[in-house]
Design a protein around this motif. Structure first.
Motif, PDB file in Angstrom:
ATOM      1  N   ARG A   1      -5.854   1.793   8.279  1.00  0.00           N
ATOM      2  CA  ARG A   1      -5.482   3.212   8.406  1.00  0.00           C
ATOM      3  C   ARG A   1      -4.954   3.748   7.068  1.00  0.00           C
ATOM      4  NH1 ARG A   1      -1.595   2.854  12.214  1.00  0.00           N
ATOM      5  NH2 ARG A   1       0.149   3.643  10.994  1.00  0.00           N
ATOM      6  N   TYR A   2      -4.140   2.957   6.394  1.00  0.00           N
ATOM      7  CA  TYR A   2      -3.628   3.392   5.093  1.00  0.00           C
ATOM      8  C   TYR A   2      -4.766   3.513   4.072  1.00  0.00           C
ATOM      9  CZ  TYR A   2       1.199   2.599   6.718  1.00  0.00           C
ATOM     10  OH  TYR A   2       2.388   2.630   7.389  1.00  0.00           O
ATOM     11  N   CYS A   3      -5.716   2.572   4.119  1.00  0.00           N
ATOM     12  CA  CYS A   3      -6.880   2.663   3.229  1.00  0.00           C
ATOM     13  C   CYS A   3      -7.620   3.976   3.441  1.00  0.00           C
ATOM     14  CB  CYS A   3      -7.859   1.509   3.488  1.00  0.00           C
ATOM     15  SG  CYS A   3      -7.298  -0.099   2.910  1.00  0.00           S
ATOM     16  N   VAL A   4      -7.818   4.348   4.719  1.00  0.00           N
ATOM     17  CA  VAL A   4      -8.479   5.615   5.031  1.00  0.00           C
ATOM     18  C   VAL A   4      -7.624   6.771   4.498  1.00  0.00           C
ATOM     19  CG1 VAL A   4      -9.194   7.157   6.918  1.00  0.00           C
ATOM     20  CG2 VAL A   4      -9.725   4.700   7.033  1.00  0.00           C
ATOM     21  N   GLY A   5      -6.311   6.633   4.648  1.00  0.00           N
ATOM     22  CA  GLY A   5      -5.376   7.686   4.208  1.00  0.00           C
ATOM     23  C   GLY A   5      -5.497   8.008   2.730  1.00  0.00           C
TER      24      GLY A   5
ATOM     25  N   GLN B   1       0.822  -1.219   0.000  1.00  0.00           N
ATOM     26  CA  GLN B   1       0.000   0.000   0.000  1.00  0.00           C
ATOM     27  C   GLN B   1       0.853   1.266   0.000  1.00  0.00           C
ATOM     28  OE1 GLN B   1      -2.037  -1.577   3.719  1.00  0.00           O
ATOM     29  NE2 GLN B   1      -3.725  -0.455   2.781  1.00  0.00           N
ATOM     30  N   HIS B   2       0.231   2.329  -0.477  1.00  0.00           N
ATOM     31  CA  HIS B   2       0.807   3.654  -0.337  1.00  0.00           C
ATOM     32  C   HIS B   2       0.653   4.064   1.121  1.00  0.00           C
ATOM     33  CE1 HIS B   2       1.470   6.727  -3.762  1.00  0.00           C
ATOM     34  NE2 HIS B   2       2.236   5.681  -3.908  1.00  0.00           N
ATOM     35  N   ASN B   3       1.743   4.397   1.782  1.00  0.00           N
ATOM     36  CA  ASN B   3       1.608   4.753   3.199  1.00  0.00           C
ATOM     37  C   ASN B   3       1.376   6.261   3.363  1.00  0.00           C
ATOM     38  OD1 ASN B   3       4.087   5.995   2.956  1.00  0.00           O
ATOM     39  ND2 ASN B   3       5.222   4.346   3.970  1.00  0.00           N
ATOM     40  N   GLU B   4       1.436   6.699   4.632  1.00  0.00           N
ATOM     41  CA  GLU B   4       1.055   8.089   4.919  1.00  0.00           C
ATOM     42  C   GLU B   4       2.022   9.117   4.331  1.00  0.00           C
ATOM     43  OE1 GLU B   4       0.787   6.648   8.730  1.00  0.00           O
ATOM     44  OE2 GLU B   4      -1.390   6.923   8.953  1.00  0.00           O
ATOM     45  N   ILE B   5       3.242   8.674   3.998  1.00  0.00           N
ATOM     46  CA  ILE B   5       4.153   9.629   3.343  1.00  0.00           C
ATOM     47  C   ILE B   5       4.296   9.335   1.850  1.00  0.00           C
ATOM     48  CG2 ILE B   5       5.421  10.348   5.413  1.00  0.00           C
ATOM     49  CD1 ILE B   5       7.625   8.318   4.575  1.00  0.00           C
ATOM     50  N   GLY B   6       3.303   8.599   1.317  1.00  0.00           N
ATOM     51  CA  GLY B   6       3.261   8.402  -0.130  1.00  0.00           C
ATOM     52  C   GLY B   6       4.297   7.443  -0.676  1.00  0.00           C
ATOM     53  N   GLU B   7       4.822   6.572   0.188  1.00  0.00           N
ATOM     54  CA  GLU B   7       5.766   5.550  -0.286  1.00  0.00           C
ATOM     55  C   GLU B   7       5.091   4.190  -0.261  1.00  0.00           C
ATOM     56  OE1 GLU B   7       8.879   5.947   2.545  1.00  0.00           O
ATOM     57  OE2 GLU B   7       9.928   7.504   1.398  1.00  0.00           O
TER      58      GLU B   7
ATOM     59  N   PRO C   1      -0.523   5.206 -12.986  1.00  0.00           N
ATOM     60  CA  PRO C   1       0.014   6.124 -11.970  1.00  0.00           C
ATOM     61  C   PRO C   1      -0.880   6.299 -10.742  1.00  0.00           C
ATOM     62  CG  PRO C   1      -0.081   7.167 -14.158  1.00  0.00           C
ATOM     63  CD  PRO C   1      -0.769   5.856 -14.281  1.00  0.00           C
ATOM     64  N   ARG C   2      -2.158   6.012 -10.848  1.00  0.00           N
ATOM     65  CA  ARG C   2      -3.039   6.301  -9.712  1.00  0.00           C
ATOM     66  C   ARG C   2      -3.436   5.074  -8.899  1.00  0.00           C
ATOM     67  NH1 ARG C   2      -7.467   7.733 -11.487  1.00  0.00           N
ATOM     68  NH2 ARG C   2      -7.077   7.614 -13.719  1.00  0.00           N
ATOM     69  N   ILE C   3      -2.682   3.989  -9.005  1.00  0.00           N
ATOM     70  CA  ILE C   3      -2.958   2.873  -8.093  1.00  0.00           C
ATOM     71  C   ILE C   3      -2.385   3.215  -6.706  1.00  0.00           C
ATOM     72  CG2 ILE C   3      -3.064   1.075  -9.879  1.00  0.00           C
ATOM     73  CD1 ILE C   3      -0.227   0.228  -9.033  1.00  0.00           C
ATOM     74  N   LYS C   4      -3.043   2.746  -5.679  1.00  0.00           N
ATOM     75  CA  LYS C   4      -2.618   3.052  -4.300  1.00  0.00           C
ATOM     76  C   LYS C   4      -2.391   1.783  -3.483  1.00  0.00           C
ATOM     77  CE  LYS C   4      -3.192   7.567  -4.509  1.00  0.00           C
ATOM     78  NZ  LYS C   4      -1.951   8.305  -4.782  1.00  0.00           N
ATOM     79  N   GLU C   5      -2.859   0.673  -3.979  1.00  0.00           N
ATOM     80  CA  GLU C   5      -2.781  -0.561  -3.197  1.00  0.00           C
ATOM     81  C   GLU C   5      -2.817  -1.730  -4.167  1.00  0.00           C
ATOM     82  OE1 GLU C   5      -6.325  -0.714  -0.794  1.00  0.00           O
ATOM     83  OE2 GLU C   5      -7.644  -0.294  -2.481  1.00  0.00           O
ATOM     84  N   ILE C   6      -2.057  -2.766  -3.840  1.00  0.00           N
ATOM     85  CA  ILE C   6      -2.153  -4.005  -4.616  1.00  0.00           C
ATOM     86  C   ILE C   6      -2.139  -5.203  -3.665  1.00  0.00           C
ATOM     87  CG2 ILE C   6      -1.072  -3.106  -6.747  1.00  0.00           C
ATOM     88  CD1 ILE C   6       1.497  -4.672  -5.916  1.00  0.00           C
TER      89      ILE C   6
ATOM     90  N   ARG D   1     -13.956   6.504   7.195  1.00  0.00           N
ATOM     91  CA  ARG D   1     -13.686   6.715   8.607  1.00  0.00           C
ATOM     92  C   ARG D   1     -13.089   5.461   9.229  1.00  0.00           C
ATOM     93  NH1 ARG D   1     -17.643   4.136  11.078  1.00  0.00           N
ATOM     94  NH2 ARG D   1     -19.275   3.397   9.701  1.00  0.00           N
ATOM     95  N   LYS D   2     -12.590   5.683  10.406  1.00  0.00           N
ATOM     96  CA  LYS D   2     -11.987   4.576  11.142  1.00  0.00           C
ATOM     97  C   LYS D   2     -13.068   3.646  11.663  1.00  0.00           C
ATOM     98  CE  LYS D   2      -7.632   5.882  11.321  1.00  0.00           C
ATOM     99  NZ  LYS D   2      -7.097   7.192  11.510  1.00  0.00           N
TER     100      LYS D   2
END
Ligand code: ADP
Ligand code: MG
Length: 255
Positions: A242-246, A126-132, A197-202, A252-253
């Motif tokens: 949390r990352y999914c919410v991010g 996943q893309h984490n909170e700092i975009g990595e 370019p716009r995938i966030k999770e695999i 929401r949580k």
């Protein structure tokens, strides 16, 4: 911007095959037709035939050619098994199962087993909170005994990988494998992102064969986070969620 999702297994595989590093992990995959089925079945003896845009294991077909039988050609979809004496008989029956939809054919991997049931692994990246990109979880999926798929939505059971791997390898080897799969997950995400370019999770479906070699069976761009709730340790699921919410998959949580 909405999270990018890609359905076509063929399109995603084509992108991954462009990477010299990742292509070594991908079992030969071709568009399904009479020729590719025949050639691959003769060569490998067992192949998987899958709807190009399927999910949940629905419509996935395992095809075997057994040298010893009077009816050597066999296929299974869900719990239904059929046998044929000729390739043409098999092919005709497969076509009627497919109802005109596009399919791929992939070299079959003999999955490791646990208590006589096949299993594979799911690697969540996943893309984490700092975009990595970050590998946030690896879980095992033990297939329903009567089925040829391991998906949770087809009766599979999510389990910690240690439960499934401990009879096959030492603890040190398990650690080495999970490190390798974490890295492979990151490489896979980056390679796909170059094209999408716009995938966030695999979610990477990984088979382990009897030589303990990992193979990428498919990559999901809408991976189910909730199977990770089945792990004893809630911190894994909590971070995944949390990352999914991010990145806006859920609002929401939840607890
Ligand atoms: N090439 C293969 N060899 C062995 N098992 C496979 C193969 N391809 C798929 N499977 C089994 O079928 C399941 C579903 O296939 P998959 O490609 O992940 O499609 P879906 O999108 O329906 O999940 C896999 O998790 C695995 O258990
Ligand atoms: Mg899958």
């Amino acid at each position: 911007m909405a999270i990018q999702r890609i359905q076509s297994k063929w399109a995603k595989t084509a992108v991954l095959l462009r990477s010299e590093h990742i292509r070594r992990y991908i079992p030969l995959t071709l568009r399904f037709n009479r020729n590719t089925l025949k050639t691959m079945l003769e060569h490998y003896g067992m192949v998987y035939v899958k709807p190009d845009s399927g999910s949940f294991g629905l419509g996935v077909i395992r095809v075997d050619k057994l040298s010893t039988e009077i009816k050597p050609y066999k296929f299974q979809v869900s719990e239904r098994i059929r046998r044929y004496s000729t390739f043409d008989g098999l092919y005709k029956a497969l076509l009627s199962t497919q109802k005109g939809r596009a399919y791929i054919v992939q070299r079959g991997i003999a999955l490791l087993q646990h208590e006589n049931r096949r299993f594979d692994l799911r690697v969540m990246v996943q893309h984490n909170e700092i975009g990595e990109w970050e590998t946030t979880g690896i879980i095992g999926r033990l297939g329903h005994p009567a089925k040829i798929v391991t998906n949770y939505h087809s009766g599979g059971t999510p389990l910690p990988i240690a439960t499934l791997l401990s009879t096959h390898m030492s603890e040190a080897e398990q650690t080495e494998l999970s490190n390798r799969l974490s890295q492979l997950g990151l490489d896979t995400a980056k390679t796909l992102q170059a094209r999408y370019p716009r995938i966030k999770e695999i979610g990477v479906d990984v088979a382990i064969d009897y030589e303990l070699r990992p193979w990428i069976l498919e990559v999901n761009t809408r991976p189910d986070p909730f199977i990770f709730r089945k792990l004893g340790d809630p911190s894994v699921f909590n971070r995944i969620y949390r990352y999914c919410v991010g990145y806006g998959r859920y609002r929401r949580k939840i607890r």
